[in-house]
Design a protein around this motif. Sequence first.
Motif, PDB file in Angstrom:
ATOM      1  N   LEU A   1       0.872  -1.174   0.000  1.00 22.47           N
ATOM      2  CA  LEU A   1       0.000   0.000   0.000  1.00 22.47           C
ATOM      3  C   LEU A   1       0.908   1.222   0.000  1.00 22.47           C
ATOM      4  N   ILE A   2       0.879   1.978  -1.086  1.00 22.98           N
ATOM      5  CA  ILE A   2       1.719   3.162  -1.207  1.00 22.98           C
ATOM      6  C   ILE A   2       0.897   4.385  -0.813  1.00 22.98           C
ATOM      7  N   CYS A   3       1.408   5.145   0.148  1.00 23.59           N
ATOM      8  CA  CYS A   3       0.720   6.312   0.711  1.00 23.59           C
ATOM      9  C   CYS A   3       1.438   7.577   0.253  1.00 23.59           C
ATOM     10  N   ILE A   4       0.689   8.531  -0.267  1.00 26.55           N
ATOM     11  CA  ILE A   4       1.275   9.672  -0.967  1.00 26.55           C
ATOM     12  C   ILE A   4       0.703  10.982  -0.422  1.00 26.55           C
ATOM     13  N   GLY A   5       1.581  11.842   0.075  1.00 25.37           N
ATOM     14  CA  GLY A   5       1.161  13.173   0.492  1.00 25.37           C
ATOM     15  C   GLY A   5       0.184  13.152   1.651  1.00 25.37           C
ATOM     16  N   GLY A   6      -0.719  14.126   1.664  1.00 25.82           N
ATOM     17  CA  GLY A   6      -1.699  14.257   2.739  1.00 25.82           C
ATOM     18  C   GLY A   6      -1.452  15.494   3.573  1.00 25.82           C
ATOM     19  N   ALA A   7      -2.150  15.572   4.685  1.00 29.90           N
ATOM     20  CA  ALA A   7      -2.047  16.742   5.554  1.00 29.90           C
ATOM     21  C   ALA A   7      -2.342  16.337   6.987  1.00 29.90           C
ATOM     22  N   ASN A   8      -1.917  17.213   7.901  1.00 31.41           N
ATOM     23  CA  ASN A   8      -2.366  17.133   9.288  1.00 31.41           C
ATOM     24  C   ASN A   8      -2.983  18.486   9.646  1.00 31.41           C
ATOM     25  N   ALA A   9      -3.126  18.751  10.909  1.00 30.80           N
ATOM     26  CA  ALA A   9      -3.782  19.995  11.316  1.00 30.80           C
ATOM     27  C   ALA A   9      -2.985  21.235  10.931  1.00 30.80           C
ATOM     28  N   ASP A  10      -1.693  21.067  10.640  1.00 31.23           N
ATOM     29  CA  ASP A  10      -0.819  22.216  10.420  1.00 31.23           C
ATOM     30  C   ASP A  10      -0.480  22.495   8.967  1.00 31.23           C
ATOM     31  N   GLN A  11      -0.329  21.442   8.152  1.00 24.23           N
ATOM     32  CA  GLN A  11       0.201  21.671   6.809  1.00 24.23           C
ATOM     33  C   GLN A  11       0.026  20.450   5.912  1.00 24.23           C
TER      34      GLN A  11
ATOM     35  N   ALA B   1       5.642  13.628   1.852  1.00 22.01           N
ATOM     36  CA  ALA B   1       6.206  12.297   2.095  1.00 22.01           C
ATOM     37  C   ALA B   1       5.450  11.219   1.311  1.00 22.01           C
ATOM     38  N   VAL B   2       6.203  10.232   0.837  1.00 19.88           N
ATOM     39  CA  VAL B   2       5.650   9.055   0.170  1.00 19.88           C
ATOM     40  C   VAL B   2       6.272   7.824   0.829  1.00 19.88           C
ATOM     41  N   PHE B   3       5.453   6.858   1.179  1.00 18.44           N
ATOM     42  CA  PHE B   3       5.971   5.657   1.833  1.00 18.44           C
ATOM     43  C   PHE B   3       5.045   4.482   1.530  1.00 18.44           C
ATOM     44  N   SER B   4       5.547   3.281   1.754  1.00 18.29           N
ATOM     45  CA  SER B   4       4.724   2.090   1.532  1.00 18.29           C
ATOM     46  C   SER B   4       4.526   1.341   2.836  1.00 18.29           C
ATOM     47  N   LEU B   5       3.376   0.685   2.935  1.00 21.99           N
ATOM     48  CA  LEU B   5       3.063  -0.199   4.048  1.00 21.99           C
ATOM     49  C   LEU B   5       2.872  -1.599   3.481  1.00 21.99           C
ATOM     50  N   THR B   6       3.595  -2.576   4.039  1.00 16.42           N
ATOM     51  CA  THR B   6       3.517  -3.960   3.567  1.00 16.42           C
ATOM     52  C   THR B   6       3.158  -4.878   4.723  1.00 16.42           C
ATOM     53  N   TRP B   7       2.106  -5.632   4.542  1.00 16.52           N
ATOM     54  CA  TRP B   7       1.671  -6.601   5.545  1.00 16.52           C
ATOM     55  C   TRP B   7       2.399  -7.926   5.325  1.00 16.52           C
ATOM     56  N   HIS B   8       3.024  -8.431   6.389  1.00 20.52           N
ATOM     57  CA  HIS B   8       3.716  -9.722   6.330  1.00 20.52           C
ATOM     58  C   HIS B   8       2.893 -10.739   7.119  1.00 20.52           C
ATOM     59  N   PRO B   9       2.208 -11.659   6.419  1.00 13.70           N
ATOM     60  CA  PRO B   9       1.308 -12.590   7.101  1.00 13.70           C
ATOM     61  C   PRO B   9       1.994 -13.472   8.151  1.00 13.70           C
TER      62      PRO B   9
END
Length: 371
Positions: A106-116, A120-128
């Motif tokens: 799952l590749i996650c790209i950009g986004g925001a929080n309460a400030d800005q 950042a781009v990063f991946s999440l990988t589930w290892h069963p």
Amino acid sequence: MLTLPTHLPADAQSSFRYGTLPELPSIDGKPNPGVAGAFAGISHGALLLAGGANFPNGYRWQNGRKAWQSAVYVLSEPGKSTHWQSAGTLPGPLAYGASVSWNEQLICIGGANADQQHAAVFSLTWHPKTRQVITKTLPDLPLALANLSASVLGHELYVFGGESSQGSVRSLFVLNLQHPESSWQSRADLPGQARSFTTLVAMPDADGGSLFVLGGRQTVAGQTTVFGDAYQYHPKQNTWQRLGNLPVAVAAHEAAGVDTNRLLLFGGDDGVRLRQIEALNNQITNQPDHPEKAKWVVQRNDLQMNHPGFRREIWQYRTDTKRWAVVGHMPFPAPVTTTAIRWGKSFLLPSGEVSPGIRTPTIRLITSVSP
């Protein structure tokens, strides 16, 4: 009551079966309110959902404040597993980015929080086997963006539009996922207006495929325009082509490809109620001492509390005929600001927003029963 354009044909050859997967897990013994703008996708057969934002302690009209989330949840066997499990947290609270599933990540790209906004781009990988989620960083976007859209064509990750600190953009960027060290490259800007809350759909074909931008919105000085235009991007030529308009202008919708000739668009916000709310917000802000201010606040809050929900149609676009048709109607409150995730012949709509400020913990399952 929302109505369909009378000229739009229904496609009797296509239909869907609707269901649900287990709801998001409770938090500290309380029902999970759900999240909008979460990262979501499939990794090694598991459904991952991470981050997002909600109003756990009261809605806007109750003076509630938006809370930005960082929790990562895993449903290890969608359709079989009966419950979600917690799988840690993101590096920090984050929502309203874009996400894609690629190569068991799952590749996650950009986004925001309460400030800005974030780049950042990063991946999440589930290892069963270890039942853990592993995070891996990828090159940052050239520009910090929220409410952007993304899609993968082959091994190339494309990112379009979104909101920067300076407003909406019409930029298209691409990253070679097999050689991420080459970093992001700029491609031709959309010839239409800058926008966010749109969709970018990859459609592979024998010539390498193309990408589709459908609708979206732009907010300037407190006034939002919802778009009904559509465009096709041709990577080999680095050119855009204007297509016929959508059946109705929508934003914050979901869309996904079915095969080389068909894509689906799920629901969306047509902006009618949004513009009414914005008009009152602008009056309240610009005329703080007006004797009618209290009345305007009541009217605005009523529009939010009694929102009719978002559009429930499922539209199909055929690239060969260049025609739209209604092929389904979601029999539940349609979520926006979520992601349509392909899962076999089905599509998942995880959590999301079903009216202003109100989220749902439900994971919707839409399965095609047509050939």
